[in-house]
Scaffold this active site. Structure first.
Site, short mmCIF file in Angstrom:
data_model
loop_
_atom_site.label_atom_id
_atom_site.label_comp_id
_atom_site.label_asym_id
_atom_site.label_seq_id
_atom_site.Cartn_x
_atom_site.Cartn_y
_atom_site.Cartn_z
N CYS A 151 28.56 31.85 40.88
CA CYS A 151 27.57 32.91 41.34
C CYS A 151 27.59 34.09 40.36
CB CYS A 151 28.06 33.37 42.76
SG CYS A 151 28.10 31.93 43.96
N GLU A 152 26.99 33.84 39.24
CA GLU A 152 26.63 34.76 38.10
C GLU A 152 25.47 34.25 37.39
OE1 GLU A 152 28.61 37.33 36.76
OE2 GLU A 152 30.49 37.14 38.08
#
Ligand code: LLP
Length: 431
Positions: free
Chosen positions: A353-354
């Site tokens: 989640c980046e």
């Protein structure tokens, strides 16, 4: 049968990628993905290439290749190099432990690093390492203290920052320019050397440098060696007669895309010219050169997606498995394990989640579909060793290939491993 060699150790047979004699598809079935896969044959080939270039150029100068363990510290990889006669360059007690486990003796080890602790120094001295590359006056005094406590004399070299300009693809992998944290600033080195010379529990056995990584040309080594030789001569003129090692560090470049690799013959000839008549033994600390091209990261495509006019290929390998693209904007070629005819320009991204979690951006790719396998190339150096558990993702497995056999060298982490050191019940301590 259609067969083509991609690079040494890697080929396609009827459109399917092989590592030596093993289809990558077979490894994915047996071990799952993401998985690092290394060709033992390719590691040996790189070692022998460098060793024979050195033998040809330096027939009369004792020299040794000390593999920089930080590039790939897998025990199976270390054992492969140990069997070839390599030594190691380590930077922590952890790497010392691994080197021992892999069968390296004390004299096979040089100990580098800018922040060694007293405990690490004590372990290195107890392990009788060949020498400690000291990077500051403070470290030198700590070595003296630890050696005195253990009743030994510590063999040390000084890592000197030669303060030369280094061309490398990213500023994070330059280490020998003025103002870097590494090594002793050139102008201070003589002073620190004379302190070392006078200390009773230290023997100054040589000089050391490491100017950076992924260096394809000879010039920066040449300039840096010239500076080290000036220092060596000056120290000898002042009666320092214990200097017998010159550690040139690592840094030899490999090909990720289409850039020129290091010319090892040129490098070896350059070293030979630079050290002619010096009466020193040479240590080299290559990491990347020996292992980068031996390895791929095998990943599976999870999804295809379009967003804002862009194509995405979402894989089960992310920045926690291979951080180089996101951390250094590094290029890694990505191939489809089974050839597909169509092409697509896509971002190849991981599940983390980046937005910085990618393996490639705007890359002309084979138009792979969910379920297809990808091989991220040149991942044998600074791949697994830089992996993390970010997003509580278990670390990938590592596999070694040897001819038509393969073996799991590191098991994939299990979910239980993620919390193994965490306490379910906190034991509070009162102060
Ligand atoms: N010796 C010392 C003291 C080092 O610090 C290094 C690498 C080496 C030898 C080996 O350098 P090589 O031959 O592998 O270039 N994580 C970065 C590379 C960092 C290199 C750190 N020091 C990357 O993925 O590109």
């Amino acid at each position: 049968m259609g067969e083509s060699v991609l690079t040494s150790g890697f080929s396609r047979v009827d459109g399917a990628m092989f590592v030596e004699g093993v289809p990558l598809e077979r490894i994915a079935e047996a071990v799952g993905t993401p998985t690092y896969v290394y060709s033992a044959g390719r590691i040996r080939e790189q070692y022998r290439r460098l060793e024979s270039a050195l033998m040809a150029a330096l027939p009369d100068v004792p020299h040794r290749i000390h593999f920089s363990v930080k590039a790939n510290s897998n025990l199976a990889v270390l054992r492969t190099l140990q069997e070839l006669g390599a030594g190691v360059d380590i930077v922590s007690a952890g790497e010392l432990f691994r080197a021992r486990e892999a069968g390296f003796g004390g004299a096979d080890v040089v100990f580098s690093g800018v922040g060694k602790t007293a405990d690490e120094l004590a372990q290195a001295l107890a392990g009788k390492v060949l020498f400690i590359n000291v990077e500051s006056e403070g470290e030198l005094l700590l070595v003296e203290q630890v050696a005195a406590e253990h009743g030994v004399v510590a063999p040390v070299t000084l890592r000197v920052n030669p303060e030369v300009t280094v061309e490398s693809p990213h500023e994070y992998i330059r280490t020998g320019e003025k103002g870097h944290k590494f090594g002793i600033p050139y102008d201070d080195a003589e002073h620190v050397a004379m302190i070392a010379h006078a200390l009773p529990h230290v023997q100054l056995v040589g000089l050391d440098m490491h100017i950076g990584s992924q260096i394809a040309v000879w010039e920066p080594y040449s300039s840096a060696l010239t500076r080290l030789k000036t220092l060596l001569a000056s120290l000898r003129a002042q009666g320092v007669n214990t200097l017998k090692w010159l550690d040139i560090g690592g840094g030899l470049a490999v090909t990720y895309d289409d850039e020129a690799p290091a010319d090892v013959e040129r490098f070896a000839r350059g070293v030979a010219e630079a050290v002619r008549g010096l009466d020193v033994s040479i240590v080299l600390e290559p990491g990347r050169f020996l292992v980068a091209e031996s390895g791929v990261l095998l990943a599976r495509v999870l999804y295809r997606k379009r967003s804002g006019g862009k194509e995405y290929i979402i894989t089960d390998a992310g920045m926690n498995d291979l951080v180089r693209p996101s951390h250094y904007q590094a290029y890694h070629r990505i191939d489809a394990v089974q050839d597909v005819g169509e092409r697509v320009v896509a971002d190849v991204v991981g599940p983390v989640c980046e937005s910085g979690d990618f393996l490639a951006l705007a890359r002309d790719m084979p138009a792979v579909e969910p379920g297809d396998l990808l091989a991220v190339q040149t991942a044998g150096a600074y791949g697994f060793v830089m992996s993390s558990n970010y997003n509580s993702r278990p670390k990938p497995a590592e596999v070694l290939v040897e001819g038509d056999r393969f073996a799991v060298a590191t098991e994939r982490e299990r979910l239980e491993d993620l919390v193994r050191l965490e306490r379910a019940h906190l034991q509070w301590r009162s102060v």
